[in-house]
Design an enzyme around this catalytic site. Structure first.
Site, PDB file in Angstrom:
ATOM      1  N   GLU A 212       0.817  -1.215   0.000  1.00 51.89           N
ATOM      2  CA  GLU A 212       0.000   0.000   0.000  1.00 51.89           C
ATOM      3  C   GLU A 212       0.852   1.265   0.000  1.00 51.89           C
ATOM      4  O   GLU A 212       1.955   1.281   0.547  1.00 51.89           O
ATOM      5  CB  GLU A 212      -0.879   0.012   1.261  1.00 51.89           C
ATOM      6  CG  GLU A 212      -1.829  -1.161   1.268  1.00 51.89           C
ATOM      7  CD  GLU A 212      -2.597  -1.296   2.567  1.00 51.89           C
ATOM      8  OE1 GLU A 212      -2.906  -2.432   2.936  1.00 51.89           O
ATOM      9  OE2 GLU A 212      -2.859  -0.270   3.204  1.00 51.89           O
TER      10      GLU A 212
ATOM     11  N   CYS B 159      -1.464   1.803   7.930  1.00 52.62           N
ATOM     12  CA  CYS B 159      -0.741   0.984   6.962  1.00 52.62           C
ATOM     13  C   CYS B 159      -1.115  -0.482   7.100  1.00 52.62           C
ATOM     14  O   CYS B 159      -1.267  -0.998   8.190  1.00 52.62           O
ATOM     15  CB  CYS B 159       0.753   1.193   7.093  1.00 52.62           C
ATOM     16  SG  CYS B 159       1.450   0.581   8.621  1.00 52.62           S
TER      17      CYS B 159
HETATM   18  N1  SAH Z   1       7.879   0.037  10.472  1.00 52.78           N
HETATM   19  C1  SAH Z   1       8.172   1.416  10.578  1.00 52.78           C
HETATM   20  C2  SAH Z   1       7.543   2.247   9.474  1.00 52.78           C
HETATM   21  C3  SAH Z   1       6.161   1.844   9.068  1.00 52.78           C
HETATM   22  S1  SAH Z   1       4.912   2.040  10.290  1.00 52.78           S
HETATM   23  C4  SAH Z   1       7.778   1.962  11.947  1.00 52.78           C
HETATM   24  O1  SAH Z   1       7.120   1.235  12.697  1.00 52.78           O
HETATM   25  O2  SAH Z   1       8.172   3.073  12.255  1.00 52.78           O
HETATM   26  C5  SAH Z   1       4.727   3.813  10.244  1.00 52.78           C
HETATM   27  C6  SAH Z   1       4.032   4.418  11.402  1.00 52.78           C
HETATM   28  O3  SAH Z   1       2.659   4.034  11.450  1.00 52.78           O
HETATM   29  C7  SAH Z   1       4.653   3.995  12.738  1.00 52.78           C
HETATM   30  O4  SAH Z   1       4.946   5.120  13.531  1.00 52.78           O
HETATM   31  C8  SAH Z   1       3.544   3.164  13.319  1.00 52.78           C
HETATM   32  O5  SAH Z   1       3.602   3.152  14.706  1.00 52.78           O
HETATM   33  C9  SAH Z   1       2.298   3.831  12.776  1.00 52.78           C
HETATM   34  N2  SAH Z   1       1.090   3.013  12.907  1.00 52.78           N
HETATM   35  C10 SAH Z   1       0.943   1.694  12.682  1.00 52.78           C
HETATM   36  N3  SAH Z   1      -0.327   1.306  12.941  1.00 52.78           N
HETATM   37  C11 SAH Z   1      -0.995   2.397  13.350  1.00 52.78           C
HETATM   38  C12 SAH Z   1      -2.337   2.637  13.777  1.00 52.78           C
HETATM   39  N4  SAH Z   1      -3.219   1.661  13.845  1.00 52.78           N
HETATM   40  N5  SAH Z   1      -2.665   3.892  14.123  1.00 52.78           N
HETATM   41  C13 SAH Z   1      -1.769   4.903  14.061  1.00 52.78           C
HETATM   42  N6  SAH Z   1      -0.487   4.748  13.686  1.00 52.78           N
HETATM   43  C14 SAH Z   1      -0.101   3.497  13.323  1.00 52.78           C
HETATM   44 FE1  SF4 Z   2       6.033  -3.188  11.303  1.00 54.69          FE
HETATM   45 FE2  SF4 Z   2       5.407  -2.223  13.714  1.00 54.69          FE
HETATM   46 FE3  SF4 Z   2       5.979  -0.526  11.709  1.00 54.69          FE
HETATM   47 FE4  SF4 Z   2       3.692  -1.961  11.681  1.00 54.69          FE
HETATM   48  S1  SF4 Z   2       4.290  -0.367  13.142  1.00 54.69           S
HETATM   49  S2  SF4 Z   2       5.075  -1.669   9.976  1.00 54.69           S
HETATM   50  S3  SF4 Z   2       4.388  -3.908  12.618  1.00 54.69           S
HETATM   51  S4  SF4 Z   2       7.355  -2.039  12.666  1.00 54.69           S
END
Ligand code: SAH
Ligand code: SF4
Length: 406
Positions: A110, A360
């Site tokens: 995505e 995401c």
């Molecule tokens: N894996 C990396 C980058 C992708 S996730 C990381 O974790 O930083 C990118 C951001 O989306 C992260 O800060 C993560 O905590 C946030 N994220 C994931 N699921 C989420 C949700 N349900 N609500 C809000 N932020 C979310």
């Molecule tokens: Fe992976 Fe956690 Fe980032 Fe989601 S928030 S993409 S599980 S590292």
């Protein structure tokens, strides 16, 4: 030179289900060599790059600046686009465009394009959130991608092509992409070689040409990856997904914390800020009753006091199968006030595209289908128990996620 040996042999191994290498992931020197081996003049490399990154050409056959024979040879050696199919969903009255891309092996990833109109003297921005992996091994329980588990690393071209796809749409509307954030599916620092190659292509003035300062890479805290970046001294922004300042709670929210505890992550981030002169962004997904308490705010204030840092508080997007919801806005405001009081720059962010599942991994998770109800119930019960124990200050002793090495 055979194309399958050109830029990144790891991406083009024989027997791969991914087919020909994507043109946007080929390094300029490799492309120049390929062209020279065919007896082409040197200016062809620029013509190819202009077609790939210019944002108006849709396919190899449309590169009218090239002779037909060269177009056919390029088509036999490379793919013009590694995204086989893209499905768009529009939300927030057109301000958010969520794209679900299908790759050659059927993997779904995505990207999300967010439009920010000009206001208060600030220019309009068009920010694209991109994926670095199909799925993710880290397994944060509030994240739809984490729920999917790990699929595979994306190739350089598959990362770059998400940007080309959004950029083409913007250019057609007379606009251009202003920012890129690696905050889609996957952990960029666990696919760092390809992520760095993609950033090079996006940054290169002869290819996509976006300034490094307009690119943000977000990590859940892969300490060796942060150190590697520090040694390279990049000018892009590093964002660290912090979520909690106390180990017992962060163990639950970011399972990687069992391998690299929060103090190590923040030390590595501090060293990165000192070496690059760039401020670190910390992301905190605000989950009601879990990481939004006064104790958590105080712990975070103590951890970050005096740092060259900026904290973004983000309401949790609802994700199916978690027992959790976003903290209410007054609670987030109280949390922000405690950090601000400690002299830490803090911003409360809105969450975009809730109605199209813009957290995401949500669309891909939807496609993956419903897990069996008893499994969901067990998972919810475990998360409630673990977060309750963490709030008492107890660490869990489960090992770090499988496949996450250093
Ligand atoms: N894996 C990396 C980058 C992708 S996730 C990381 O974790 O930083 C990118 C951001 O989306 C992260 O800060 C993560 O905590 C946030 N994220 C994931 N699921 C989420 C949700 N349900 N609500 C809000 N932020 C979310
Ligand atoms: Fe992976 Fe956690 Fe980032 Fe989601 S928030 S993409 S599980 S590292």
């Amino acid at each position: 030179m055979a194309p399958t040996r050109s830029a990144d042999t790891s991406e083009t191994e024989a027997g791969s289900t991914l087919g020909l290498p994507g043109l946007s992931g080929i390094e300029p020197t490799a492309l120049a060599t390929w062209l020279a081996n065919r007896g082409e003049p040197t200016y062809r490399a620029r013509q190819v790059a202009d077609a790939v990154f210019g944002g108006t050409v849709e396919s190899m056959a449309d590169i009218v600046t090239l002779p037909g024979e060269l177009r056919r040879a390029l088509s036999a050696a490379f793919r013009f686009d590694t995204l086989i199919e893209t499905e768009l969903r529009i939300a927030d009255e057109g301000l958010t465009e969520k794209a679900l891309h299908r790759l050659a092996d059927g993997a779904l990833i995505e990207s999300v394009l967010m439009h920010y109109p000009a206001r208060r003297g600030a220019r309009e921005r068009h920010t694209l959130c991109i994926s670095s992996q199909a799925g993710c091994a880290v397994g944060c329980p509030f994240c739809a991608t984490g729920e999917l588990g790990f699929g595979r690393d994306l190739q350089t071209a598959e990362i770059v092509d998400q940007v080309r796809s959004a950029s083409r749409r913007l250019i057609a509307a007379g606009k251009r992409l202003t920012n890129i954030v690696f905050m889609g599916m996957g952990e960029p620092l666990l696919n760092l070689d390809r992520v760095l190659a993609a950033i090079e292509a996006l940054n290169d003035p002869h290819r996509f040409g976006l300034g490094a300062r307009h690119i943000t890479v977000s990590t859940s805290g892969v300490v060796p990856g942060i150190r590697r970046l520090t040694a390279l001294g990049p000018q892009f922004t590093l964002a660290v997904s912090l979520h909690a300042a106390r180990d017992p709670l962060r163990d639950v929210l970011v399972p990687l914390n069992r391998r690299w505890p929060v103090a190590e992550v923040v030390t590595a981030a501090r060293e990165h800020a000192a070496a690059t002169g760039r401020r670190i962004s910390y992301e905190v997904t605000m989950i009601s009753g879990v990481n939004d308490t006064q104790v958590d705010a105080d712990a975070m204030a103590d951890l970050l006091r005096g740092d060259n840092a900026h904290v973004n508080l983000i309401p949790m997007n609802p994700v199916a199968h978690t027992p959790w919801v976003s903290s209410p806005m007054p609670v987030i405001e109280r949390f922000a006030a405690i950090l601000l009081e400690a002299g830490i720059q803090t911003t409360i962010r809105g969450n975009r595209g809730v109605d199209v599942g813009a957290a995401c991994g949500q669309l891909a998770a939807e496609r993956a289908g419903e897990p069996p109800a008893p499994a969901v119930a067990r998972r919810r019960a475990r998360l409630i128990a673990e977060s309750a124990a963490a709030l008492q200050g107890e660490r869990s002793h489960e090992p770090a996620p499988v496949g996450v090495g250093d």
